[in-house]
Design an enzyme around this catalytic site. Structure first.
Site, PDB file in Angstrom:
ATOM      1  N   GLY A 114       0.844  -1.198   0.000  1.00  0.00           N
ATOM      2  CA  GLY A 114       0.000   0.000   0.000  1.00  0.00           C
ATOM      3  C   GLY A 114       0.875   1.241   0.000  1.00  0.00           C
ATOM      4  N   ARG A 115       0.407   2.270   0.692  1.00  0.00           N
ATOM      5  CA  ARG A 115       1.141   3.552   0.687  1.00  0.00           C
ATOM      6  C   ARG A 115       2.551   3.370   1.244  1.00  0.00           C
ATOM      7  NH1 ARG A 115      -4.394   5.709   2.693  1.00  0.00           N
ATOM      8  NH2 ARG A 115      -3.841   4.317   4.393  1.00  0.00           N
ATOM      9  N   ILE A 116       2.672   2.698   2.394  1.00  0.00           N
ATOM     10  CA  ILE A 116       3.995   2.515   3.011  1.00  0.00           C
ATOM     11  C   ILE A 116       4.789   1.452   2.257  1.00  0.00           C
ATOM     12  CG2 ILE A 116       5.195   1.773   5.122  1.00  0.00           C
ATOM     13  CD1 ILE A 116       2.785   3.021   6.691  1.00  0.00           C
ATOM     14  N   ARG A 171      -4.121  -8.846  -0.919  1.00  0.00           N
ATOM     15  CA  ARG A 171      -5.238  -9.761  -1.199  1.00  0.00           C
ATOM     16  C   ARG A 171      -5.534  -9.808  -2.697  1.00  0.00           C
ATOM     17  NH1 ARG A 171      -9.040  -7.153   3.202  1.00  0.00           N
ATOM     18  NH2 ARG A 171      -8.009  -5.385   2.228  1.00  0.00           N
ATOM     19  N   ARG A 181       1.847  -4.322  12.360  1.00  0.00           N
ATOM     20  CA  ARG A 181       1.261  -4.483  13.688  1.00  0.00           C
ATOM     21  C   ARG A 181       1.737  -5.808  14.266  1.00  0.00           C
ATOM     22  NH1 ARG A 181       0.583   0.058  13.968  1.00  0.00           N
ATOM     23  NH2 ARG A 181      -1.339   1.261  14.051  1.00  0.00           N
ATOM     24  N   ASP A 190       9.521  -3.556  14.874  1.00  0.00           N
ATOM     25  CA  ASP A 190       9.149  -2.265  15.457  1.00  0.00           C
ATOM     26  C   ASP A 190       7.861  -2.386  16.264  1.00  0.00           C
ATOM     27  OD1 ASP A 190       9.337   0.589  15.807  1.00  0.00           O
ATOM     28  OD2 ASP A 190       7.751   0.838  14.309  1.00  0.00           O
ATOM     29  N   GLU A 229       2.416  -4.816  23.210  1.00  0.00           N
ATOM     30  CA  GLU A 229       3.284  -3.664  23.514  1.00  0.00           C
ATOM     31  C   GLU A 229       2.856  -2.990  24.806  1.00  0.00           C
ATOM     32  OE1 GLU A 229       3.178  -1.082  20.097  1.00  0.00           O
ATOM     33  OE2 GLU A 229       3.776  -2.710  18.776  1.00  0.00           O
ATOM     34  N   HIS A 282       8.320   0.676  18.764  1.00  0.00           N
ATOM     35  CA  HIS A 282       7.251   1.251  17.916  1.00  0.00           C
ATOM     36  C   HIS A 282       7.532   2.722  17.580  1.00  0.00           C
ATOM     37  CE1 HIS A 282       2.747   0.771  16.799  1.00  0.00           C
ATOM     38  NE2 HIS A 282       3.343   1.619  15.980  1.00  0.00           N
ATOM     39  N   VAL A 283       8.609   2.926  16.849  1.00  0.00           N
ATOM     40  CA  VAL A 283       9.042   4.297  16.535  1.00  0.00           C
ATOM     41  C   VAL A 283       8.977   4.602  15.034  1.00  0.00           C
ATOM     42  CG1 VAL A 283      10.522   4.606  18.554  1.00  0.00           C
ATOM     43  CG2 VAL A 283      11.471   3.516  16.499  1.00  0.00           C
ATOM     44  N   GLY A 284       8.212   3.775  14.284  1.00  0.00           N
ATOM     45  CA  GLY A 284       8.174   3.926  12.826  1.00  0.00           C
ATOM     46  C   GLY A 284       7.991   5.349  12.341  1.00  0.00           C
TER      47      GLY A 284
HETATM   48  P1  NAP Z   1      -2.562   0.992   3.085  1.00  0.00           P
HETATM   49  O1  NAP Z   1      -2.153   2.044   2.111  1.00  0.00           O
HETATM   50  O2  NAP Z   1      -4.008   0.802   3.360  1.00  0.00           O
HETATM   51  O3  NAP Z   1      -1.899  -0.376   2.611  1.00  0.00           O
HETATM   52  C1  NAP Z   1      -2.207  -1.597   3.201  1.00  0.00           C
HETATM   53  C2  NAP Z   1      -1.852  -2.712   2.225  1.00  0.00           C
HETATM   54  O4  NAP Z   1      -2.077  -3.957   2.869  1.00  0.00           O
HETATM   55  C3  NAP Z   1      -2.698  -2.686   0.966  1.00  0.00           C
HETATM   56  O5  NAP Z   1      -1.858  -2.854  -0.145  1.00  0.00           O
HETATM   57  C4  NAP Z   1      -3.637  -3.881   1.120  1.00  0.00           C
HETATM   58  O6  NAP Z   1      -3.918  -4.453  -0.153  1.00  0.00           O
HETATM   59  C5  NAP Z   1      -2.806  -4.823   1.995  1.00  0.00           C
HETATM   60  N1  NAP Z   1      -3.656  -5.691   2.807  1.00  0.00           N
HETATM   61  C6  NAP Z   1      -4.739  -5.370   3.521  1.00  0.00           C
HETATM   62  N2  NAP Z   1      -5.273  -6.438   4.113  1.00  0.00           N
HETATM   63  C7  NAP Z   1      -4.495  -7.492   3.756  1.00  0.00           C
HETATM   64  C8  NAP Z   1      -4.550  -8.889   4.027  1.00  0.00           C
HETATM   65  N3  NAP Z   1      -5.521  -9.409   4.793  1.00  0.00           N
HETATM   66  N4  NAP Z   1      -3.585  -9.677   3.498  1.00  0.00           N
HETATM   67  C9  NAP Z   1      -2.620  -9.155   2.720  1.00  0.00           C
HETATM   68  N5  NAP Z   1      -2.524  -7.841   2.411  1.00  0.00           N
HETATM   69  C10 NAP Z   1      -3.461  -7.021   2.931  1.00  0.00           C
HETATM   70  O7  NAP Z   1      -1.914   1.248   4.512  1.00  0.00           O
HETATM   71  P2  NAP Z   1      -0.553   2.031   4.853  1.00  0.00           P
HETATM   72  O8  NAP Z   1      -0.845   3.476   5.018  1.00  0.00           O
HETATM   73  O9  NAP Z   1       0.514   1.605   3.900  1.00  0.00           O
HETATM   74  O10 NAP Z   1      -0.282   1.451   6.326  1.00  0.00           O
HETATM   75  C11 NAP Z   1      -0.116   0.066   6.532  1.00  0.00           C
HETATM   76  C12 NAP Z   1      -0.054  -0.264   8.007  1.00  0.00           C
HETATM   77  O11 NAP Z   1       1.197   0.131   8.536  1.00  0.00           O
HETATM   78  C13 NAP Z   1      -1.055   0.461   8.898  1.00  0.00           C
HETATM   79  O12 NAP Z   1      -2.346  -0.125   8.859  1.00  0.00           O
HETATM   80  C14 NAP Z   1      -0.420   0.360  10.267  1.00  0.00           C
HETATM   81  O13 NAP Z   1      -0.871  -0.795  10.924  1.00  0.00           O
HETATM   82  C15 NAP Z   1       1.070   0.218   9.946  1.00  0.00           C
HETATM   83  N6  NAP Z   1       1.825   1.392  10.418  1.00  0.00           N
HETATM   84  C16 NAP Z   1       2.807   1.206  11.333  1.00  0.00           C
HETATM   85  C17 NAP Z   1       3.533   2.310  11.805  1.00  0.00           C
HETATM   86  C18 NAP Z   1       4.646   2.134  12.793  1.00  0.00           C
HETATM   87  O14 NAP Z   1       4.920   3.071  13.523  1.00  0.00           O
HETATM   88  N7  NAP Z   1       5.303   1.000  12.841  1.00  0.00           N
HETATM   89  C19 NAP Z   1       3.228   3.588  11.347  1.00  0.00           C
HETATM   90  C20 NAP Z   1       2.223   3.733  10.403  1.00  0.00           C
HETATM   91  C21 NAP Z   1       1.523   2.638   9.938  1.00  0.00           C
HETATM   92  P3  NAP Z   1      -5.287  -5.267  -0.409  1.00  0.00           P
HETATM   93  O15 NAP Z   1      -6.389  -4.413   0.125  1.00  0.00           O
HETATM   94  O16 NAP Z   1      -5.314  -5.482  -1.889  1.00  0.00           O
HETATM   95  O17 NAP Z   1      -5.144  -6.555   0.334  1.00  0.00           O
END
Ligand code: NAP
Length: 309
Positions: free
Chosen positions: A150-152, A172, A229, A253, A258, A276-278
């Protein structure tokens, strides 16, 4: 909306707390624990975070709630279905944190493979005087599997391309906007990859997506990096695989419970543990904070969120 009542679910850094206190009619939940039970009907907007969330039980106590503005992009801690069913608008803070979280993933890939954190300890503990640090694993040119493109995930790929990494991903469904190879079978991606990086959301649909079988497929030379997560990984299976040497290493991370981290990981040089400092840089946290306030103000002024979920 004239001077709405805003419920702040948990403490934020001082600057954020002060701005909320100054600009809004604010109820701080931790200071007025009975407010929800006694006067929940007065709440118009909730301000929360990926960490504090907003539960179905809390929602039920706020019959007039109109919006939830959350700090962070993860929304697994928010009762999204219940809120949507009631027409409650939800905003998160997407995109502004992509770069820092992707930087963290790359940092973990390099640190785990090259064992820089453990090497640093080798120097600080005077062990270099007694001998060289053992050889480690190369990063450039290796195979990178991204779970959650996705975005990240896309920002991680952009950076990894600079390291000449061979990149494939699992979602998916395939993403038509990219030319990187799609792998529908997560185990197949894990057995192909040298590094498996998790960037998908948490929640029920991804709970323990990375189980003992996926870890076995990644194998004794494979490295798992998790910036998504903790719930996405079966942590007990991860500890077992690392102890048995059937997994090459892990850069983490995020964790299942946690801030509790399995102590079995503490002494492993092939494991890097971050609290958890992403997204935790001054610049990105300010951008996230501003986006929460922009959403709040847009909702109060026009009934619209800027970054709705
Ligand atoms: P996003 O743009 O919504 O991207 C999520 C990706 O995951 C999409 O490509 C989605 O594709 C895929 N996905 C969703 N459900 C899935 C499943 N069941 N199996 C396989 N792939 C799946 O979200 P983002 O902004 O990149 O953020 C992603 C996550 O990073 C957040 O939800 C958050 O939990 C985590 N995060 C962590 C930190 C940190 O500090 N460590 C900071 C920010 C975010 P499909 O819908 O096609 O499956």
């Amino acid at each position: 909306m004239t001077r709405p009542t805003v419920l702040q679910v948990g403490r934020f850094p001082p600057r954020f707390n002060e701005r909320l206190q100054r600009d809004y009619q604010l109820i701080r939940l931790w200071e007025q624990k009975e407010f929800l039970a006694e006067r929940g009907a007065e709440i118009d907007i909730v301000v929360t975070s990926a960490r504090y969330g907003c539960t179905a039980e809390q929602l039920a106590r706020m019959p007039n709630l109109k919006a939830i503005c959350s700090f962070g992009v993860g929304h697994d801690s928010i009762a999204v279905e219940e809120a949507k069913a009631r027409g409650i608008a939800i905003s998160t803070t997407p995109d502004v944190l992509n770069e820092c979280v992707a930087d963290t993933a790359i940092g973990l890939i390099i640190d785990t493979a090259r064992q820089f954190s453990a090497s640093d300890q080798h120097v600080r503990q005077g062990k270099w005087l007694k001998g060289q640090y053992p050889l480690t694993r190369k990063v450039s040119g290796k195979r990178l599997g991204i779970v959650g493109f996705g975005r990240i995930g896309k920002e991680i790929a952009k950076r990894a391309a600079g390291f000449d990494m061979d990149i494939r991903y699992h979602n998916r469904r395939p993403d038509p906007s990219t030319e990187y190879g799609y792998e529908a079978d997560l185990k197949a991606l894990a057995s192909w990859a040298d590094f498996l990086v998790l960037a998908c959301p948490g929640g029920a649909s991804t709970h323990h997506l990375i189980d003992a079988e996926v870890l076995a497929a990644l194998g004794a030379d494979g490295i798992l990096v998790n910036i998504s997560r903790g719930s996405v990984v079966d942590e007990q299976a991860l500890v077992t695989a690392l102890q048995a040497g059937t997994l090459g290493g892990a850069g983490l991370d995020v964790f299942e419970d946690e801030p509790r981290v399995p102590e079995a990981l503490f002494a492993m040089p092939n494991v890097v543990l971050l609290p958890h400092v992403g997204s935790a840089t001054e610049e990105t946290r300010l951008a996230m904070e501003n986006l929460v306030f922009d959403n709040l103000d847009a909702f109060i002024e026009r009934g619209e969120l800027i970054t709705p979920l």
